[in-house]
Enzyme design. Structure first.
Site, PDB file in Angstrom:
ATOM      1  N   ASP A 115       0.823  -1.206   0.000  1.00 26.02           N
ATOM      2  CA  ASP A 115       0.000   0.000   0.000  1.00 26.02           C
ATOM      3  C   ASP A 115       0.859   1.258   0.000  1.00 26.02           C
ATOM      4  O   ASP A 115       2.078   1.195   0.208  1.00 26.02           O
ATOM      5  CB  ASP A 115      -0.961  -0.013   1.206  1.00 26.02           C
ATOM      6  CG  ASP A 115      -0.300  -0.484   2.499  1.00 26.02           C
ATOM      7  OD1 ASP A 115       0.947  -0.423   2.588  1.00 26.02           O
ATOM      8  OD2 ASP A 115      -1.016  -0.914   3.414  1.00 26.02           O
ATOM      9  N   GLU A 148      -9.724  -2.064   5.460  1.00 24.78           N
ATOM     10  CA  GLU A 148     -10.374  -1.818   6.745  1.00 24.78           C
ATOM     11  C   GLU A 148     -11.578  -2.756   6.899  1.00 24.78           C
ATOM     12  O   GLU A 148     -12.014  -3.377   5.920  1.00 24.78           O
ATOM     13  CB  GLU A 148     -10.816  -0.347   6.808  1.00 24.78           C
ATOM     14  CG  GLU A 148      -9.663   0.661   6.735  1.00 24.78           C
ATOM     15  CD  GLU A 148      -8.850   0.775   8.038  1.00 24.78           C
ATOM     16  OE1 GLU A 148      -8.862  -0.176   8.848  1.00 24.78           O
ATOM     17  OE2 GLU A 148      -8.181   1.817   8.227  1.00 24.78           O
ATOM     18  N   ASP A 192      -7.584  -2.768  14.378  1.00 22.65           N
ATOM     19  CA  ASP A 192      -8.980  -3.036  14.005  1.00 22.65           C
ATOM     20  C   ASP A 192      -9.106  -4.269  13.095  1.00 22.65           C
ATOM     21  O   ASP A 192     -10.159  -4.515  12.525  1.00 22.65           O
ATOM     22  CB  ASP A 192      -9.599  -1.799  13.317  1.00 22.65           C
ATOM     23  CG  ASP A 192      -8.913  -1.448  11.992  1.00 22.65           C
ATOM     24  OD1 ASP A 192      -7.931  -2.134  11.603  1.00 22.65           O
ATOM     25  OD2 ASP A 192      -9.346  -0.488  11.330  1.00 22.65           O
ATOM     26  N   HIS A 247      -7.342  -4.838  10.317  1.00 24.31           N
ATOM     27  CA  HIS A 247      -7.064  -4.640   8.882  1.00 24.31           C
ATOM     28  C   HIS A 247      -5.786  -5.356   8.452  1.00 24.31           C
ATOM     29  O   HIS A 247      -4.887  -5.595   9.265  1.00 24.31           O
ATOM     30  CB  HIS A 247      -7.049  -3.147   8.492  1.00 24.31           C
ATOM     31  CG  HIS A 247      -5.900  -2.346   9.006  1.00 24.31           C
ATOM     32  ND1 HIS A 247      -6.032  -1.085   9.531  1.00 24.31           N
ATOM     33  CD2 HIS A 247      -4.566  -2.605   9.066  1.00 24.31           C
ATOM     34  CE1 HIS A 247      -4.854  -0.609   9.876  1.00 24.31           C
ATOM     35  NE2 HIS A 247      -3.950  -1.516   9.609  1.00 24.31           N
TER      36      HIS A 247
HETATM   37  P1  PGA Z   1       2.195  -1.612  12.713  1.00 27.21           P
HETATM   38  O1  PGA Z   1       1.022  -1.552  11.649  1.00 27.21           O
HETATM   39  O2  PGA Z   1       3.117  -2.676  12.257  1.00 27.21           O
HETATM   40  O3  PGA Z   1       2.834  -0.253  12.678  1.00 27.21           O
HETATM   41  O4  PGA Z   1       1.565  -1.930  14.046  1.00 27.21           O
HETATM   42  C1  PGA Z   1       0.399  -2.724  11.269  1.00 27.21           C
HETATM   43  C2  PGA Z   1      -0.699  -2.426  10.283  1.00 27.21           C
HETATM   44  O5  PGA Z   1      -1.388  -1.402  10.434  1.00 27.21           O
HETATM   45  O6  PGA Z   1      -0.887  -3.222   9.352  1.00 27.21           O
END
Ligand code: PGA
Length: 241
Positions: free
Chosen positions: A67, A142, A135, A137
């Site tokens: 992404d 999302e 959450d 995702h």
């Molecule tokens: P993080 O993010 O590794 O910074 O916790 C994970 C994500 O949002 O996929």
């Protein structure tokens, strides 16, 4: 889904390193699916260390990222393109033209999504590294993103903007939209390794592993992947033990 619970974040990173190294050593032109965020940083440090210590080469390796924020160009310090160069690519002998990520400043979203889907049709990851959002995702898919989704532009949830604001000067600077591979793209990988660390991932990890396969928890789709390993540290694994 195979589940490995490790004592610490470092042990989680070592397990992930072992899996990536196995592929890079075996297949010189392997395709790696890569993720940004704090979680894979330990893995990337180990890949760099191994490259320096053991001369493991990435000369013919290809990478596809998940992404990119809409509106950030590749040299913006908060872009994921910049993150990948500074944390990994610039420290390996990888050819930057073999590394792929959505173009955050593409003005025609549809054209950019189609272009990236074509890239992903050609480059199927031998291994896909994933993090998980608090959450549930995966990439920027999302909750309630269709499992059939391909690359698209998505609006980030408030909780995601808040989680990611730690990397920006202020929460107002966090982009509210991102290009993201869809869930269908991600599920195409030959092997998936999802990493989770820390207490704020406990609920997401529980829903991913113990919950029903349901679009309300995007990561639950991984229960359907034939070759998926979740590597989770004890803090993140509390609710599944
Ligand atoms: P993080 O993010 O590794 O910074 O916790 C994970 C994500 O949002 O996929």
């Amino acid at each position: 889904m195979k589940i490995i619970v490790t004592r610490t974040y470092d042990d989680m990173s070592k397990e992930a390193f072992r899996l990536v190294k196995e592929i890079v050593a075996k297949k010189k032109n392997a395709c790696l699916g890569l993720a940004t965020g704090s979680t894979p940083l330990g893995l990337y440090d180990l890949l760099v260390k191994d490259h320096l210590d053991n001369k493991t080469t990435y000369k013919d390796i290809k990478t596809v990222n998940l992404d990119e924020y809409v509106g950030l160009d590749k040299d913006n310090i908060n872009s994921y393109a910049y993150f990948m160069r500074t944390n990994l690519f610039d420290k390996l002998d990888i050819n930057l033209s073999n590394t792929f990520i959505p173009n955050g400043i593409a003005s025609n979203y549809e054209e950019e999504c189609n272009r990236y889907n074509k890239v992903l049709e050609e480059l199927i990851p031998d291994i896909q590294i994933l993090g998980i959002g608090s959450d549930g995702h995966i990439a920027f898919n999302e909750p309630n993103t269709p499992f059939s989704s391909l690359t698209h532009v998505t609006s980030l949830e408030e909780s995601t903007i808040k989680d990611n604001s730690r990397l920006f000067n202020s929460i107002d600077e966090v982009p509210t939209k991102a290009f993201t591979q869809g869930i269908k793209n991600i599920m195409n990988a030959k092997q998936i390794v999802i990493l989770a660390s820390g207490k704020n991932k406990q609920n997401a990890v529980y829903n991913m592993i113990k919950g029903n396969v349901n679009e309300s928890c995007p990561a639950s789709v991984l229960q359907l992947h034939p070759n998926c390993i979740a590597i989770i540290d004890e803090d993140a694994a509390k609710l599944i033990m």
